[in-house]
Design a protein around this motif. Structure first.
Motif, PDB file in Angstrom:
ATOM      1  N   ALA A  26       0.812  -1.224   0.000  1.00  0.00           N
ATOM      2  CA  ALA A  26       0.000   0.000   0.000  1.00  0.00           C
ATOM      3  C   ALA A  26       0.842   1.269   0.000  1.00  0.00           C
ATOM      4  CB  ALA A  26      -0.906  -0.003   1.231  1.00  0.00           C
ATOM      5  N   PHE A  27       2.129   1.174   0.360  1.00  0.00           N
ATOM      6  CA  PHE A  27       2.890   2.376   0.681  1.00  0.00           C
ATOM      7  C   PHE A  27       3.988   2.692  -0.319  1.00  0.00           C
ATOM      8  CE2 PHE A  27       1.513   0.667   4.849  1.00  0.00           C
ATOM      9  CZ  PHE A  27       0.688   1.710   5.215  1.00  0.00           C
ATOM     10  N   ALA A  28       4.305   3.988  -0.411  1.00  0.00           N
ATOM     11  CA  ALA A  28       5.584   4.406  -0.986  1.00  0.00           C
ATOM     12  C   ALA A  28       6.599   4.389   0.158  1.00  0.00           C
ATOM     13  CB  ALA A  28       5.463   5.788  -1.605  1.00  0.00           C
ATOM     14  N   ILE A  29       7.853   4.518  -0.171  1.00  0.00           N
ATOM     15  CA  ILE A  29       8.933   4.232   0.781  1.00  0.00           C
ATOM     16  C   ILE A  29       8.861   5.095   2.044  1.00  0.00           C
ATOM     17  CG2 ILE A  29      10.567   5.761  -0.418  1.00  0.00           C
ATOM     18  CD1 ILE A  29      11.549   2.412   1.048  1.00  0.00           C
ATOM     19  N   HIS A  30       8.544   6.389   1.898  1.00  0.00           N
ATOM     20  CA  HIS A  30       8.574   7.272   3.068  1.00  0.00           C
ATOM     21  C   HIS A  30       7.557   6.823   4.116  1.00  0.00           C
ATOM     22  CE1 HIS A  30       9.251  11.035   5.228  1.00  0.00           C
ATOM     23  NE2 HIS A  30       7.948  11.078   5.390  1.00  0.00           N
ATOM     24  N   ASP A  31       6.325   6.543   3.675  1.00  0.00           N
ATOM     25  CA  ASP A  31       5.295   6.117   4.623  1.00  0.00           C
ATOM     26  C   ASP A  31       5.601   4.720   5.176  1.00  0.00           C
ATOM     27  OD1 ASP A  31       3.889   8.429   4.483  1.00  0.00           O
ATOM     28  OD2 ASP A  31       2.345   7.685   3.102  1.00  0.00           O
ATOM     29  N   ALA A  32       6.174   3.856   4.345  1.00  0.00           N
ATOM     30  CA  ALA A  32       6.542   2.517   4.831  1.00  0.00           C
ATOM     31  C   ALA A  32       7.575   2.622   5.952  1.00  0.00           C
ATOM     32  CB  ALA A  32       7.080   1.671   3.680  1.00  0.00           C
ATOM     33  N   LEU A  33       8.518   3.543   5.811  1.00  0.00           N
ATOM     34  CA  LEU A  33       9.524   3.754   6.866  1.00  0.00           C
ATOM     35  C   LEU A  33       8.873   4.296   8.136  1.00  0.00           C
ATOM     36  CD1 LEU A  33      12.634   5.297   5.078  1.00  0.00           C
ATOM     37  CD2 LEU A  33      12.621   3.310   6.604  1.00  0.00           C
ATOM     38  N   ALA A  34       7.967   5.258   7.960  1.00  0.00           N
ATOM     39  CA  ALA A  34       7.309   5.861   9.127  1.00  0.00           C
ATOM     40  C   ALA A  34       6.495   4.806   9.888  1.00  0.00           C
ATOM     41  CB  ALA A  34       6.410   7.016   8.676  1.00  0.00           C
ATOM     42  N   LEU A  35       5.734   4.005   9.160  1.00  0.00           N
ATOM     43  CA  LEU A  35       4.947   2.956   9.825  1.00  0.00           C
ATOM     44  C   LEU A  35       5.873   1.886  10.407  1.00  0.00           C
ATOM     45  CD1 LEU A  35       2.280   1.667  10.640  1.00  0.00           C
ATOM     46  CD2 LEU A  35       2.121   0.652   8.354  1.00  0.00           C
ATOM     47  N   GLY A  36       6.893   1.527   9.650  1.00  0.00           N
ATOM     48  CA  GLY A  36       7.827   0.488  10.095  1.00  0.00           C
ATOM     49  C   GLY A  36       8.469   0.830  11.435  1.00  0.00           C
ATOM     50  N   ARG A  37       8.779   2.105  11.662  1.00  0.00           N
ATOM     51  CA  ARG A  37       9.392   2.493  12.944  1.00  0.00           C
ATOM     52  C   ARG A  37       8.422   2.274  14.098  1.00  0.00           C
ATOM     53  NH1 ARG A  37      11.912   6.945   9.693  1.00  0.00           N
ATOM     54  NH2 ARG A  37      13.974   6.068   9.223  1.00  0.00           N
ATOM     55  N   GLU A  38       7.126   2.499  13.839  1.00  0.00           N
ATOM     56  CA  GLU A  38       6.110   2.237  14.875  1.00  0.00           C
ATOM     57  C   GLU A  38       5.937   0.728  15.083  1.00  0.00           C
ATOM     58  OE1 GLU A  38       4.591   4.573  16.749  1.00  0.00           O
ATOM     59  OE2 GLU A  38       5.864   6.048  15.727  1.00  0.00           O
ATOM     60  N   LEU A  39       6.076  -0.027  14.011  1.00  0.00           N
ATOM     61  CA  LEU A  39       5.950  -1.486  14.139  1.00  0.00           C
ATOM     62  C   LEU A  39       7.087  -2.050  14.987  1.00  0.00           C
ATOM     63  CD1 LEU A  39       4.827  -2.577  10.542  1.00  0.00           C
ATOM     64  CD2 LEU A  39       3.419  -1.874  12.491  1.00  0.00           C
ATOM     65  N   GLU A  40       8.267  -1.455  14.867  1.00  0.00           N
ATOM     66  CA  GLU A  40       9.384  -1.857  15.747  1.00  0.00           C
ATOM     67  C   GLU A  40       8.985  -1.650  17.205  1.00  0.00           C
ATOM     68  OE1 GLU A  40      12.684   0.624  14.739  1.00  0.00           O
ATOM     69  OE2 GLU A  40      13.162  -0.494  12.913  1.00  0.00           O
ATOM     70  N   ARG A  41       8.440  -0.476  17.489  1.00  0.00           N
ATOM     71  CA  ARG A  41       8.035  -0.134  18.864  1.00  0.00           C
ATOM     72  C   ARG A  41       6.997  -1.115  19.388  1.00  0.00           C
ATOM     73  NH1 ARG A  41       3.678   2.703  20.690  1.00  0.00           N
ATOM     74  NH2 ARG A  41       3.025   3.479  18.656  1.00  0.00           N
ATOM     75  N   LEU A  42       6.109  -1.577  18.500  1.00  0.00           N
ATOM     76  CA  LEU A  42       5.015  -2.459  18.916  1.00  0.00           C
ATOM     77  C   LEU A  42       5.403  -3.936  18.853  1.00  0.00           C
ATOM     78  CD1 LEU A  42       2.261  -0.366  17.152  1.00  0.00           C
ATOM     79  CD2 LEU A  42       2.326  -0.855  19.608  1.00  0.00           C
ATOM     80  N   GLY A  43       6.678  -4.201  18.625  1.00  0.00           N
ATOM     81  CA  GLY A  43       7.168  -5.583  18.668  1.00  0.00           C
ATOM     82  C   GLY A  43       6.628  -6.456  17.554  1.00  0.00           C
ATOM     83  N   VAL A  44       6.430  -5.882  16.377  1.00  0.00           N
ATOM     84  CA  VAL A  44       5.919  -6.670  15.253  1.00  0.00           C
ATOM     85  C   VAL A  44       7.035  -7.547  14.681  1.00  0.00           C
ATOM     86  CG1 VAL A  44       5.078  -6.459  12.860  1.00  0.00           C
ATOM     87  CG2 VAL A  44       4.037  -5.100  14.706  1.00  0.00           C
ATOM     88  N   TYR A  45       6.685  -8.789  14.346  1.00  0.00           N
ATOM     89  CA  TYR A  45       7.688  -9.760  13.898  1.00  0.00           C
ATOM     90  C   TYR A  45       8.060  -9.559  12.435  1.00  0.00           C
ATOM     91  CZ  TYR A  45       9.953 -14.244  12.968  1.00  0.00           C
ATOM     92  OH  TYR A  45      10.837 -15.214  12.600  1.00  0.00           O
ATOM     93  N   TRP A  46       7.021  -9.387  11.570  1.00  0.00           N
ATOM     94  CA  TRP A  46       7.371  -9.039  10.194  1.00  0.00           C
ATOM     95  C   TRP A  46       6.396  -8.027   9.611  1.00  0.00           C
ATOM     96  CZ3 TRP A  46       6.216 -14.732   9.018  1.00  0.00           C
ATOM     97  CH2 TRP A  46       5.024 -14.914   8.319  1.00  0.00           C
ATOM     98  N   PHE A  47       6.914  -7.258   8.652  1.00  0.00           N
ATOM     99  CA  PHE A  47       6.163  -6.238   7.917  1.00  0.00           C
ATOM    100  C   PHE A  47       6.106  -6.764   6.481  1.00  0.00           C
ATOM    101  CE2 PHE A  47       6.289  -1.333   6.902  1.00  0.00           C
ATOM    102  CZ  PHE A  47       4.975  -1.407   6.481  1.00  0.00           C
ATOM    103  N   GLU A  48       4.890  -7.164   6.053  1.00  0.00           N
ATOM    104  CA  GLU A  48       4.729  -7.894   4.789  1.00  0.00           C
ATOM    105  C   GLU A  48       4.319  -6.952   3.652  1.00  0.00           C
ATOM    106  OE1 GLU A  48       2.558 -11.518   5.305  1.00  0.00           O
ATOM    107  OE2 GLU A  48       1.578 -11.388   3.348  1.00  0.00           O
TER     108      GLU A  48
END
Ligand code: CA
Length: 386
Positions: A202-224
């Motif tokens: 769904a994302f272009a790179i900038h938004d994927a990075l922004a969401l990905g940093r929050e996923l790190e905080r929330l202990g997500v195992y993978w970002f698909e």
């Protein structure tokens, strides 16, 4: 054992509730089974990835393009058949629907090979590294409702209560809204349970990075599938900048497509879709490429009980990478949202949810030769789309 007929069965029914992912909402379930008949009376079953009208287009490719190429050939010559069909399709599509169509035919040939020698598919593949595999219960599909976060929290808690040890949710409503959804699911399952997040590119790179940093905080195992599958550089950038595992591969096809994804070190976890990438024959070649890079594989699974059974055999036969006394076992992906094609289509249902409940979150393939499935003809007739 000569091939005498190849038939596509496209099935559909209306869902009670609309479901969605980042690209679209849908109100119908579809399944596309392929049946290969031989002059010795043996029948093989396969399945093609591709929903809705895509399944109808794939049916035409299976019956009107591929069938005439393989009638009269020995059903056991699946390697020869694969190369021959691919060579003739190459000029018309090295990815996408022609390869999805070939996938279902190839899986049916493996089912036939197992039946011909009286062995389950995992034995043909070299044997079982494990007798059961853990199952992750995916749910939390998008819906158009204002209380989606609350609904996600309750659904995630229900998946945990069923005995699944890992779960996966959809995102793709925009970074801010997605963070709310992931936080709600985390609240529903607690801090320990393994959680995966699927963006369906769904994302272009900038938004994927922004969401990905929050996923790190929330202990997500993978970002698909954070970004478009064509964006190899985007995948590499996310891998370099995020601590969360980057997963992908369901939209890739054949050894040639996967070669670039794998050698480019684009993902941490590879998700080959056997019903789309070219069938079991090609899956094994993709697996060899992944193993050459010591890249973990967790199959992408979508579809009916035929696809589930196929993947259960593949996952039993999947070696641990890199190997050791305490390996990370591969997961079976299991869709917990309403879908009568999972069990209704089979005379003896796989009952994955019952297996998960009674066997510590794990499942095993059905016994019997080939895939071990028997398709319910009455069910086929009752759900036939074309
Ligand atoms: Ca996905």
């Amino acid at each position: 054992m000569k091939i005498v007929r190849v038939t596509s069965h496209v099935l559909c029914y209306d869902l009670d509730e609309e479901l969605g992912y980042s690209q679209q909402y849908f109100t119908q379930r579809t399944a596309h089974l392929v049946e290969v008949e031989t002059d010795e009376g043996l029948i093989g079953w396969g399945e093609c990835f591709g929903a809705g009208n895509v399944a109808l287009a794939n049916k035409a490719i299976v019956e009107r393009v591929i069938q005439p190429m393989i009638l009269g050939l020995d059903a056991l010559d699946r390697e020869v058949i694969w190369q021959q069909v691919y060579n003739l399709l190459r000029d018309h599509g090295q990815k996408g629907m022609p390869i999805q169509a070939l996938s279902g035919v190839d899986i049916a040939l493996w089912d036939l090979a197992g039946k011909a020698v009286g062995l389950p598919l995992y034995k043909l593949l070299g044997g079982a590294f494990r007798q059961r595999v853990p199952v992750y219960g995916y749910g939390m599909m998008l819906q158009r409702r204002p209380d989606l976060a609350q609904a996600f929290e309750a659904e995630a808690a229900a998946i945990k209560a069923k005995g699944f040890t890992a779960t996966k949710m959809k995102v793709g409503l925009g970074v801010a809204r997605d963070i709310e959804l992931v936080e709600a699911v985390r609240d529903g399952i607690g801090p320990e349970m393994r959680l995966m997040v699927d963006a369906n590119h769904a994302f272009a790179i900038h938004d994927a990075l922004a969401l990905g940093r929050e996923l790190e905080r929330l202990g997500v195992y993978w970002f698909e599938e954070p970004v478009a599958p064509e964006d190899r550089a985007g995948y590499r950038e996310l891998r370099a900048k995020l601590a969360v595992n980057i997963a992908g591969g369901e939209a890739e096809f054949t050894r040639w497509g996967f070669r670039d994804l794998i050698e480019g070190r684009c993902v941490d976890i590879l998700q080959p879709e056997v019903c789309g990438l070219g069938g079991i024959t090609e899956y094994r070649r993709v697996l060899a490429l992944a193993q050459a890079q010591l890249l973990p594989v967790v199959n992408h699974v979508w579809g009916s009980g035929v696809a589930l059974a196929t993947n259960l055999h593949l996952l039993l036969a999947l070696p641990d990478l890199p190997g050791g006394a305490h390996p990370e076992p591969p997961y079976l992906e299991y869709d917990t949202t309403p879908n009568r094609f999972k069990d209704g289509i089979l005379v003896r249902p796989l009952d994955i949810e019952g297996q998960v409940r009674d066997h510590d979150g794990t499942a095993a393939p059905p016994p019997g030769p080939g895939l071990g499935v028997e398709v319910d003809r009455d069910f086929l007739e009752a759900h036939r789309a074309a």
